[in-house]
Scaffold this active site. Structure first.
Site, short mmCIF file in Angstrom:
data_model
loop_
_atom_site.label_atom_id
_atom_site.label_comp_id
_atom_site.label_asym_id
_atom_site.label_seq_id
_atom_site.Cartn_x
_atom_site.Cartn_y
_atom_site.Cartn_z
N HIS A 76 -18.33 -34.41 -102.39
CA HIS A 76 -19.73 -34.60 -101.99
C HIS A 76 -19.96 -35.93 -101.29
CE1 HIS A 76 -20.09 -36.78 -105.93
NE2 HIS A 76 -20.96 -37.49 -105.25
N ASP A 106 -14.94 -30.67 -106.48
CA ASP A 106 -15.57 -31.87 -105.94
C ASP A 106 -14.53 -32.96 -105.64
OD1 ASP A 106 -17.54 -33.47 -104.96
OD2 ASP A 106 -18.56 -33.82 -106.86
N GLY A 174 -22.83 -44.25 -106.18
CA GLY A 174 -21.98 -45.07 -105.35
C GLY A 174 -20.56 -45.16 -105.90
N SER A 176 -19.09 -42.52 -107.18
CA SER A 176 -18.46 -41.21 -107.00
C SER A 176 -17.24 -41.30 -106.09
CB SER A 176 -19.46 -40.22 -106.39
OG SER A 176 -20.42 -39.84 -107.33
#
Length: 237
Positions: A76, A106, A174, A176
């Site tokens: 993402h 993801d 942030g 991720s």
């Protein structure tokens, strides 16, 4: 009579020993210092493998360099882009190509020609409840910082993710795509989300409840065992 004489001498000698023993005892108590040795995990040596992943006007995330210009991040973070900008911990910037992105897990893989000083190794296993971990990344307006905690929940399916670990590490937007390190510096997970806490803070003029959502909460991370399987699967295609 000789027996009694010897017996008397023995009694006197015993008395002297006893009295001497009493006087030999210290008049003050003796204290013994006991030192507890706390064994701490060695500091991670892989922080310089962390990168910042940026998309123009669309926020940023984090990633970790595995070597040879290959970077793992969250899918993402790339948002379907073919290219993204990256920044190394040493402050150098460059571009990276998105090789593939798997939205079910993801996870995305990038490749860059930018020289990144550090590289981390994936430990292809699933961490268990209670393990000490270190999360590194770029939360909010901060760059290249770490937070520490433990695995708070074992791997599970938790929509929208196929499988994630739950951590009690302070996690902020942030981070991720950044790595979750185990004690020896190997990567045991990739941070993909935050589970914020929603609480009632009041009511509006019509009596409707007003809720506020925290920007931090329990973190979720894809276990490195799943990341390794994705790397093997994608490389075979």
């Amino acid at each position: 009579m000789r027996f009694y004489r010897y017996f008397g001498v023995a009694v006197v000698a015993l008395a002297i020993l006893l009295v001497g023993g009493v006087y030999a005892m210290p008049s003050q108590p003796t204290y013994v210092t006991v030192t507890n040795t706390i064994i701490q995990a060695p500091p991670t040596t892989s922080e310089d493998s962390v990168v910042k992943v940026e998309r123009e006007d669309e926020g940023h995330g984090s990633g970790v360099h595995l070597g040879d210009g290959l970077i793992i991040t969250a899918a993402h973070v790339t948002k379907g882009a073919g290219k993204v900008a990256i920044k190394s911990a040493s402050g150098e910037s460059g571009a990276a190509t998105v090789l593939w992105a798997n939205t079910d897990y993801d996870i995305a893989l990038l490749r860059t020609d930018l020289k990144i000083a550090g590289a981390s190794k994936l430990d292809c296993r699933t961490a268990v409840l209670g393990e000490q971990v270190q999360s590194s990344g770029n939360p909010s307006q901060l760059e290249f910082v770490s937070s520490f905690g433990r695995i708070a929940g074992g791997a599970r399916e938790l929509k929208p993710w196929k499988t994630v670990l739950i951590t009690d590490v302070t996690m902020v937007m942030g981070q991720s795509g950044g790595p979750l390190f185990e004690a020896d510096g190997r990567v045991i997970g990739i941070n993909v989300g935050v589970m914020p806490i929603t609480s009632k803070v009041g009511e509006d003029d019509k009596g409707n409840d007003i809720f506020a959502t925290s920007i931090t909460g329990y973190g979720t991370a894809v276990p490195s065992s799943a990341v390794c399987l994705l790397l093997a699967k994608e490389s075979a295609q």
